[in-house]
Design a protein around this motif. Structure first.
Motif, short mmCIF file in Angstrom:
data_model
loop_
_atom_site.label_atom_id
_atom_site.label_comp_id
_atom_site.label_asym_id
_atom_site.label_seq_id
_atom_site.Cartn_x
_atom_site.Cartn_y
_atom_site.Cartn_z
N THR A 55 0.85 -1.14 0.10
CA THR A 55 0.09 0.07 0.03
C THR A 55 0.85 1.34 -0.03
N GLN A 56 0.50 2.24 -0.89
CA GLN A 56 1.29 3.65 -0.86
C GLN A 56 0.14 4.63 -0.61
N GLN A 57 0.33 5.58 0.02
CA GLN A 57 -0.42 6.60 0.19
C GLN A 57 0.11 7.69 -0.87
N HIS A 58 -1.04 8.17 -1.45
CA HIS A 58 -0.90 9.30 -2.74
C HIS A 58 -1.57 10.72 -1.75
N ILE A 162 -1.45 4.97 -9.03
CA ILE A 162 -2.36 4.49 -7.93
C ILE A 162 -2.78 3.13 -8.38
N ASP A 166 -4.11 1.00 -2.42
CA ASP A 166 -3.42 2.20 -1.95
C ASP A 166 -4.61 2.92 -1.10
#
Length: 173
Positions: A55-58, A162, A166
């Motif tokens: 998971t990445q945060q944008h 994305i 995420d």
């Protein structure tokens, strides 16, 4: 397998098959998917939230000057400032990518912002439009038709990295 297309409640699996063995191949793929699904369920946290180490945060800057923000505010007995405050107050989870390539369906819209889709969709929604419909937020990656309520605009190039799982946060530009 050459493509997987997840939705909220299904997974389409596209594979190259041999006519003679297509049912055997399909059954084998289905067994592997069921095994993976069972394994994923065992990785749930105590709060029943899936673990996703990828998971990445944008954080996306939004210019909240969308064509529908005044109407959405009035319809929900809010001010445009309150709409912006609520919309930027949460982290949204990307449930899936669909409709168009890079169009994220985002879960987590605050309840006071829930607004139905337009009764008549627009023929043209600008690329980068940040919009809401029902309980979701979405972002149009390209010029397209659409029936969501436009709150503002962001850079559509930011959508390219994305992916499902995420987190997306909006910040007022």
């Amino acid at each position: 397998v050459h493509d997987l297309v997840p939705t909220y409640h299904a997974l389409a699996v596209y594979f190259t098959d041999n006519i003679e063995n297509s049912q055997i191949i399909a059954n084998t793929i289905e067994k592997h998917i069921q095994t993976l699904a069972t394994h994923i369920q065992t990785l749930a946290t105590p709060d029943n939230e899936p673990i996703n180490s990828f998971t990445q945060q944008h954080i996306l800057p939004v210019d909240y000057v969308g064509s529908d923000i005044e109407r959405v505010a009035k319809q929900n007995n809010l001010t445009p400032a309150k709409i912006i405050n609520l919309h930027t107050s949460v982290a949204y989870q990307v449930a899936m990518i669909g409709f168009l390539p890079h169009f994220p369906y985002l879960l987590g819209l605050p309840t006071p912002l829930e607004t139905p889709r337009l009764s008549t969709p627009r023929a043209k929604v600008p690329a980068g439009s940040v919009a809401i419909a029902g309980k979701q937020t979405g972002i149009y990656p390209a010029l397209s038709p659409g029936g969501w309520n436009i709150l503002g605009y962001t850079d559509p190039a930011l959508l390219e990295t994305i992916k499902p799982g995420d987190l997306v946060r909006f910040k007022c530009q």
